[in-house]
Design an enzyme around this catalytic site. Structure first.
Site, mmCIF file in Angstrom:
data_model
loop_
_atom_site.group_PDB
_atom_site.id
_atom_site.type_symbol
_atom_site.label_atom_id
_atom_site.label_comp_id
_atom_site.label_asym_id
_atom_site.label_seq_id
_atom_site.Cartn_x
_atom_site.Cartn_y
_atom_site.Cartn_z
ATOM 1 N N HIS A 234 0.864 -1.113 0.063
ATOM 2 C CA HIS A 234 -0.020 0.188 0.002
ATOM 3 C C HIS A 234 0.716 1.105 -0.035
ATOM 4 O O HIS A 234 0.306 2.366 -0.441
ATOM 5 C CB HIS A 234 -0.966 -0.025 1.252
ATOM 6 C CG HIS A 234 -1.808 -1.117 1.193
ATOM 7 N ND1 HIS A 234 -1.825 -2.280 1.793
ATOM 8 C CD2 HIS A 234 -3.164 -1.192 0.641
ATOM 9 C CE1 HIS A 234 -2.910 -2.836 1.521
ATOM 10 N NE2 HIS A 234 -3.890 -2.173 0.976
ATOM 11 N N ASP A 318 -4.372 -6.552 -7.618
ATOM 12 C CA ASP A 318 -4.787 -5.905 -6.333
ATOM 13 C C ASP A 318 -5.160 -4.373 -6.745
ATOM 14 O O ASP A 318 -4.910 -4.086 -7.813
ATOM 15 C CB ASP A 318 -3.725 -6.140 -5.482
ATOM 16 C CG ASP A 318 -4.044 -5.770 -3.782
ATOM 17 O OD1 ASP A 318 -4.978 -5.393 -3.755
ATOM 18 O OD2 ASP A 318 -3.165 -6.172 -3.146
#
Length: 646
Positions: A234, A318
């Site tokens: 992230h 993702d």
């Protein structure tokens, strides 16, 4: 021929076939719809739309000052779904606040795509990654690993699948089958079943089967494996440097077994795997040379996953807005590179939380079209991706002949969902799982179970207020049940704080002390093989504060237990404690409900209301001697005998 007519024509032809004696027709089977003919008749725009899956986590209408949680369908979002022929939408906690509200929102989203229904997707892993704010949270994967129970894994999938299905959600981005063999992993941790690939495989497959038993599309992630990383994708670009042999023996094992067991979807990892692809790009962030992450690698997605491992299902990235991708590759290039690699669905390709931000999605959409038109992204490959997407929609009963489309009135759907989501049977099962997962690591001098007497005081300390509330509430419920008279429970949350005279005074007044430890990545101050407790700076509070409590309690001869709330590796910070247990979940009590069953399960163990049966699903290395294992995989004590469980 317009879209409605060609879809109807294809379905009509199938219905004629189904009337022929001996024609095999199964509910939710790809044989019921001629997907290839549908794809042949689709426009480029329609095909590109099927391969894009944005989120509408927040939305700002034209007459509003700021974006807020998108919970009620509106014409603006509907217009975007229709304009770009979107194939799916991912939901987040901001979207799924209440059961009735969620049913109506999902129904509204589907109404915007009447010809080819949407993939309605969500990350409902169970444990610390849950989105439904009224659903059954479950203890999570590592807790299941501690139970070793394939039955519990299947039930987990079954519960999640039934709750999502009742809401109209048809794809779960779970389970995670990453092998968590790096204690310093900041993003996977308890989201993994274990550090053992065989145990991960067994429990992962049963979770998949449980989901699919509810006709829920199941997804394994994060391919080829995010378990041995020290960076959260992230925020940065992780690297796994192992050779092919090691990766095939560990990281890839659960994915291969899931493929062999018939998993529906695969989600990629934004992680560099130079053993399979060391191609470099110039980062748009800083101009430095970087290796391609798996999400954007044709050698990984097409060569390894498709050709070598034989996966012919749907591959989704993702989230492409994660910094590992967004910062280094840019919005448009990242989506095109992902699709070129062999990915079928670009997840969260552009941020769109208002009509004013629609240009972000438009830019990505046009970039993909341009790549198709100039031959950079072959049409044959696009057609294969769209076929896989539609075949899965048919297989899971999402895309049906018009005669089979569910006509249940929305109020009946709501009524059913209210009965299913977070029901008593599900809560009973999650409680049983969580209690069996509790792992007793130390119990010297038979410290546990605590047996408070009349007028005694129990002090509860944990990093965050919701955790303290979960502990104190559970103890008070036990006190009422067992008629413990005049037992006082005091709570204290210590996030970011240093040990002080106030806390020392609370310890003075207490008879029993329960301290929760929440450490994502062990980082205590260690000097000459000893944890340096003199360092009390704010960056070390997560280990320094609970250790100070432990030391003070022991000096004063108080009954003390340390409860590891998240990654069990933090138990190594408390070698001196006489009683230590791991519960594998940190969410507490808030908004009128227990957000996870793990903390209450730990409290039940501490007071002798349940017997811990958990065995470590990972090794816990020593903090003071990092090359040594303090508690081995499979370790767990019987609270009655003090001996290791069989």
């Amino acid at each position: 021929m317009n879209k409605r007519k060609w879809v109807s024509a294809v379905l009509a032809g199938v219905l004629v076939l189904s009337a022929i004696p001996g024609f095999k027709s199964e509910t939710a089977s790809a044989e019921t719809i001629d997907v290839q003919t549908i794809v042949t008749n689709m426009s480029i725009d329609e095909k590109v739309g099927q391969m894009l899956m944005p989120d509408f986590r927040n939305w700002k209408k034209a007459d509003e000052s700021k974006a807020t949680g998108f919970t009620v369908m509106n014409d603006e979002v509907a217009s975007i779904i229709k304009k770009y022929h979107l194939g799916g939408v991912i939901l987040f906690a901001e979207n799924v606040v209440e059961t009735e509200q969620t049913v109506r929102l999902v129904d509204g989203l589907q109404q915007a795509s009447p010809e080819i229904p949407l993939f309605m997707t969500i990350d409902q892993e169970g444990g610390i990654v849950t989105r439904l704010q009224t659903g059954t949270n479950l203890p999570g994967n590592m807790a299941l690993g501690a139970t070793r129970s394939e039955k519990y894994a299947y039930q987990t999938g079954e519960i999640i699948g039934s709750e999502l299905s009742s809401l109209g959600i048809n794809v779960n981005f779970g389970p995670a089958v990453d092998v968590n063999n790096n204690p310093g992993n900041p993003v996977i941790g308890v989201r993994s079943f274990s550090s053992n690939p065989e145990l991960v495989s067994k429990l992962g497959i049963q979770t998949i089967k449980g989901l699919q038993s509810q006709n829920m599309a199941a997804t394994t992630k994060h391919f080829p494996g995010h378990g041995d990383t020290a960076v959260d994708s992230h925020y940065g670009l992780p690297l796994v440097s192992h050779d092919k042999e090691r990766l095939r023996a560990v990281e890839l094992v659960p994915f291969q077994k899931a493929i062999d067991a018939g998993v529906d979807m695969m989600m990629t990892a934004h992680v560099q795997f130079p053993a399979f692809d060391d191609t470099t790009y110039i980062s748009k962030k800083d101009g430095q040379e970087i290796m391609v992450p798996a999400t954007l690698s044709k050698k990984v997605i097409t060569g390894l996953l498709r050709e070598e491992m034989g996966f012919d299902g749907v591959v989704a990235t993702d989230a492409l807005n994660m910094k590992a991708i967004a910062d280094n590759f840019g919005q448009e290039d990242a989506v095109v590179l992902a699709l070129k690699s062999g990915v079928d669905i670009a997840l969260m390709p552009a941020q769109v939380n208002s009509l004013q931000m629609e240009e972000n999605l438009s830019s990505v959409f046009n970039a993909v079209k341009a790549a198709i038109e100039n031959g950079e992204l072959p049409m044959e490959q696009v057609d294969q991706s769209v076929e896989r997407i539609l075949e899965l929609k048919v297989k899971r009963g999402i895309f049906k002949p018009s005669e089979e489309v569910d006509q249940t009135p929305i109020d009946e759907k709501v009524e059913n969902a209210v009965k299913v989501v977070g029901n008593k049977d599900h809560l009973k099962k999650e409680k049983e799982m969580a209690e069996d997962a509790v792992t007793l690591l130390k119990n010297e001098d038979k410290t546990l179970p605590f047996k408070p007497k009349k007028d005694e005081t129990i002090l509860v300390l944990a990093p965050f207020a919701d955790q303290v509330e979960s502990m104190t509430r559970t103890i008070n419920e036990l006190a009422d049940k067992r008629k413990m008279k005049n037992v006082t429970v005091t709570g204290y949350s210590f996030s970011g704080k240093s040990f002080n005279d106030e806390v020392a005074g609370l310890i003075d007044e207490a008879d029993y002390i329960i301290t929760g430890s929440y450490v994502v990545k062990n980082d205590p101050a260690v000097n000459d093989g000893v944890i340096d407790d003199s360092i009390q700076d704010s960056s070390k509070w997560a280990t320094a504060f609970p250790r100070a409590v432990m030391k003070d309690a022991q000096t004063k001869d108080k009954e003390f237990v340390l409860m590891s709330l998240r990654n069990p590796y933090d138990a190594a910070n408390f070698e001196e404690a006489k009683a230590v247990l791991a519960v594998y979940g940190f969410k507490g009590y808030s908004n009128g409900r227990y957000r996870q069953p793990n903390i209450p399960a730990g409290i039940q163990t501490i007071f002798g209301e349940s017997r811990p049966k958990g065995k470590l699903p990972v090794d816990i290395p020593s903090v003071t001697n990092p090359n040594q294992v303090l508690y081995q995989f499979g370790y767990g004590l019987d609270i009655r005998t003090g001996k290791q469980l069989n």
